[in-house]
Every structure is written in structure tokens, then in C-alpha cells.
Motif scaffolding. Structure first.
Motif, mmCIF file in Angstrom:
data_model
loop_
_atom_site.group_PDB
_atom_site.id
_atom_site.type_symbol
_atom_site.label_atom_id
_atom_site.label_comp_id
_atom_site.label_asym_id
_atom_site.label_seq_id
_atom_site.Cartn_x
_atom_site.Cartn_y
_atom_site.Cartn_z
ATOM 1 N N ALA B 159 0.854 -1.180 0.000
ATOM 2 C CA ALA B 159 0.000 0.000 0.000
ATOM 3 C C ALA B 159 0.896 1.237 0.000
ATOM 4 C CB ALA B 159 -0.904 0.006 1.224
ATOM 5 N N PRO B 160 0.733 2.110 -0.997
ATOM 6 C CA PRO B 160 1.617 3.279 -1.069
ATOM 7 C C PRO B 160 1.490 4.210 0.126
ATOM 8 C CG PRO B 160 0.513 2.924 -3.160
ATOM 9 C CD PRO B 160 -0.123 1.988 -2.184
ATOM 10 N N ASP B 161 0.261 4.375 0.671
ATOM 11 C CA ASP B 161 0.142 5.320 1.790
ATOM 12 C C ASP B 161 0.943 4.843 2.995
ATOM 13 O OD1 ASP B 161 -1.509 3.190 2.108
ATOM 14 O OD2 ASP B 161 -3.275 4.311 2.773
ATOM 15 N N GLU B 162 0.884 3.517 3.247
ATOM 16 C CA GLU B 162 1.678 2.994 4.370
ATOM 17 C C GLU B 162 3.166 3.130 4.089
ATOM 18 O OE1 GLU B 162 0.511 -0.977 5.035
ATOM 19 O OE2 GLU B 162 -1.520 -0.438 5.691
ATOM 20 N N VAL B 164 4.704 5.407 2.286
ATOM 21 C CA VAL B 164 5.141 6.794 2.447
ATOM 22 C C VAL B 164 5.283 7.125 3.925
ATOM 23 C CG1 VAL B 164 4.478 9.184 2.078
ATOM 24 C CG2 VAL B 164 4.166 7.525 0.254
ATOM 25 N N GLU B 165 4.284 6.720 4.732
ATOM 26 C CA GLU B 165 4.349 7.020 6.171
ATOM 27 C C GLU B 165 5.543 6.324 6.824
ATOM 28 O OE1 GLU B 165 2.833 9.301 7.808
ATOM 29 O OE2 GLU B 165 1.980 9.746 5.846
ATOM 30 N N HIS B 168 8.804 7.930 5.909
ATOM 31 C CA HIS B 168 9.034 9.210 6.572
ATOM 32 C C HIS B 168 9.346 9.026 8.044
ATOM 33 C CE1 HIS B 168 8.274 12.661 3.877
ATOM 34 N NE2 HIS B 168 7.852 11.696 3.086
#
Lengths: 185, 207
Positions: B159-162, B164-165, B168
Motif C-alpha cells: 500500500a503506497p500510503d503505508e 510513504v508514512e 518518513h
């Protein structure tokens, strides 16, 4: 370089697109300028130091003076110059890097093929799905599913899947379900 | 001015020169001024179709002046030197190989970290994140213009959102702490898994 300068980075720049460095186009221009300018410089200095001009420069000056503006070669050359000029201006002012979609976090992008692979992988897991075709454009995604799946369920699942890609700009999802009595392939 | 800005300026200048020159030649060649009734002044060399492209008179107009040849040679030298500068700017490495690290005042110690070492550390940490298939990390620029560039290949089940988080809060936060640069800008590019799925591994080739 796609980098923003450090002092500009904290600006909340939603959907700021990366810009292509345009190295190949600039290299082409650099080579042409180097060859033409260098040759001309060499010949001008040679003539100033008492040597005769090269054949190519005398021939070029003669042709430029002999051919009139309505000559077909001059027209073709001018048309080519206009086309190349438009192309270079296009390269200079358009951001490029169309395969990358910006994400909400500044400086983060995802490639369109990657989004397509994620959506296709999710769709294949759904019950009743025989084949999947995903097309990701910059403004939206079209998914064509064939099989006996429930359209509303497929739409709901894929909407959830694309919501996991935190895209910066608005992105439409278009899901089409085709009934296939005979499984494809 | 960044490299991209220089390249785009070159493209814009060359494109505008070609565009304007071509349009003026075409306007003269197809007698545009005569057709729309626009009388061009007689000194304009590209006014009517019967004119030569560069007549001998206009080519040799200033050749007997004292300033002409030095000007021509000077402009050509500037042009060639500018292009050579551009070529070497492309070859130049994008900064020193080490980054200075902050040390406590008065300790008298200079601390330097190899950019490659930091990039490899971030790369290893990124590869350890879940669903990451490949990662390539570079640190460019000196301390003031530092930029972390990462290309991460995400598996199709990820999952891209996970990602990215996690990137970071994990590798990027550690790099920012290590460098003492809380605002280190990042250029993170997420790519999908390779589109073709091999059904079975290739059999070993036996000769």
C-alpha cells in the motif's frame, strides 16, 4: 533536477509536479552549437590570419546569396526551423515526467504503471473476476473487469484500493464490469 | 540556477530563435506582407519573395569596419566557451563526497560522513520495510543543498500510503537525525512491481 530548493520545500505544495531535467534536448543543442560555432570560429580566424576560406563557407555564402526567399529549399528549411522551434519551446515550458503522479507528501511521486499494478492485483483477488485491464491516465483510472462479479462490490473494493494511493490531485475511477459467459482465454 | 533551469533556458532560446527566424523567412517567401497590404520598409531584407536569403551586400556590409571581426570572433568564442562550460557542468559531480556533521561547540572535532555511507544505510532500512522489493537511495548536494533521492519498488500487494508514512517515520527520520538536518528535502519515487509475473522460475541452463 526535480528538487525544490530547501527554503521552498516546506511550502505546502499540493500536487506540484516534478519537472524533467531535459538533459538530452540541451545536449543536442549544445552539440549543434559547438560544431557550427567551432567550425565558424576556426574558419574566421584562419581567414583573418591570411589563409583562404574553406570551401564549405564560400559555398554556403554563395548559396545564401543566390537562393531567393521563394526557393523551395528555403521554404522547406524555414518550415523545418519553425517546427523545431515549436518543439524546443514545448520542451522548455512543459513539465514533462508524465509517467509520475505527485502524491500528497511534497517531493513524493508514484509511477502510473505502479498504480495500475496495484489496482490490477487487488481486482484479481476479488471473487468472480476472470480478467482485468487497468489503464491509468493522469486524470483518472479506467478498470475493465470481465467475469461474473458483482459490479457494485467491485467498484467499492477498487475505490478503497485507489484510496490507499494518496494522490495529490483529483483522480477519477471508472469501473466497467463485462459479463462473460465464456471465460476469456 | 539549477541544472534543469539552465537546460530549459537553452531550449527556450534556441527554440525562439528558430521559430522567429523560420516565421520571418516563410512570411517573406510566401509574400505575406504583400497579401495583407503591410508595406515593409525597404531596408528590411526579407520583405519580398524575390530577395536573396542573405545577399552579398548584407553579408559584407560591415566587414571593412574595424569593430566587425573582433565582435564576430568574440561572440563565437563566448558561444563555444558557454557550451563547453555546459558540458563540464554535466560531468561535474553533484557535490563533495562527504557531509559535515554538527558537533558540540568547542570540542575541536570535525566530523564528516561519507554521503555514500548514509545513502547505503537509508537504502538498507528502506529495504527492510514491508512490501519493498527494491530500493535505490542517493544523497546529493552539500550540507546546505542536500537532497535525499530514493527510488523504491513496491510489491503489488503493498500500500503506497503505508509505505510513504513508514519511509518518513523510519529511514528518512533517521537520516534527518543523523545529519542534523530536520528539514532535509526528499525526492521519493515509488514504482510498481515489474508488470510481468513469471509463472515459474526459468530452468537452469545446462550446457
Amino acid at each position: 533536477m526535480t528538487a525544490e530548493s530547501p527554503d521552498a520545500a516546506p511550502r505546502p505544495s499540493r500536487g506540484r509536479r516534478p519537472r524533467a531535467p531535459r538533459t538530452a534536448g540541451a545536449a543536442l543543442i549544445a552539440v549543434v552549437v559547438l560544431v557550427v560555432g567551432g567550425g565558424l570560429l576556426y574558419d574566421v580566424i584562419a581567414v583573418r590570419t591570411g589563409h583562404p576560406a574553406r570551401r564549405w563557407r564560400a559555398e554556403l555564402a554563395h548559396q545564401l546569396a543566390a537562393r531567393h526567399l521563394d526557393d523551395i529549399r528555403v521554404r522547406i528549411g524555414a518550415g523545418g526551423a519553425v517546427l523545431f522551434g515549436l518543439w524546443f519551446c514545448w520542451l522548455a515550458f512543459v513539465p514533462g515526467l508524465r509517467r509520475w503522479l505527485p502524491l500528497r507528501r511534497p517531493g513524493t511521486v508514484i509511477d502510473r504503471a505502479g498504480v495500475a499494478a496495484l489496482i490490477a492485483a487487488r481486482a484479481r483477488e476479488l471473487p468472480g473476476v476472470d480478467a482485468v485491464a487497468v489503464r491509468v491516465r493522469r486524470s483518472g483510472t479506467r478498470v475493465t473487469v470481465s467475469g461474473a462479479a458483482d459490479p457494485a462490490g467491485v467498484q467499492r473494493e477498487l475505490r478503497a484500493a485507489i484510496a490507499r494511493v494518496p494522490l495529490a490531485g483529483p483522480h477519477q475511477l471508472d469501473v466497467r464490469v463485462r459479463r462473460s459467459s465464456v471465460p476469456e482465454r | 540556477m539549477s541544472r534543469s533551469a539552465v537546460n530549459r533556458c537553452m531550449l527556450a532560446v534556441a527554440g525562439l530563435v528558430l521559430l522567429v527566424g523560420g516565421v520571418l523567412l516563410l512570411a517573406g517567401g510566401f509574400d505575406l506582407y504583400g497579401r495583407i497590404g503591410l508595406g515593409m520598409p525597404s531596408w528590411w531584407p526579407l520583405g519580398t519573395p524575390g530577395r536573396p536569403v542573405v545577399s552579398t551586400a548584407s553579408r559584407t556590409r560591415w566587414t571593412d569596419r574595424a569593430w566587425w571581426w573582433p565582435t564576430v570572433i568574440g561572440v563565437l568564442v563566448l558561444l563555444v566557451a558557454g557550451v563547453l562550460w555546459w558540458f563540464f557542468a554535466q560531468l561535474r559531480r553533484s557535490g563533495p563526497s562527504t557531509v559535515d556533521l554538527p558537533v558540540p561547540q568547542g570540542s575541536g572535532v570535525a566530523l564528516r560522513l561519507r554521503r555514500r555511507a548514509l545513502a547505503e544505510a537509508v537504502e538498507t532500512e528502506t529495504l527492510a520495510l514491508p512490501e519493498v522489493a527494491r530500493a535505490r537511495v542517493q544523497l546529493t548536494g552539500d550540507r546546505r543543498g542536500a537532497l535525499l533521492r530514493a527510488v523504491v519498488r513496491l510489491r503489488a500487494s503493498g500500500a503506497p500510503d503505508e509505505l510513504v508514512e513508514r519511509f518518513h517515520t523510519g529511514p528518512l527520520a533517521n537520516a534527518r537525525t543523523s545529519l542534523g538536518l530536520p528539514d532535509l528535502p526528499v525526492d521519493l519515487r515509488i514504482r510498481g512491481a515489474a508488470p510481468r509475473r513469471k509463472s515459474a522460475p526459468e530452468p537452469p541452463r545446462v550446457l
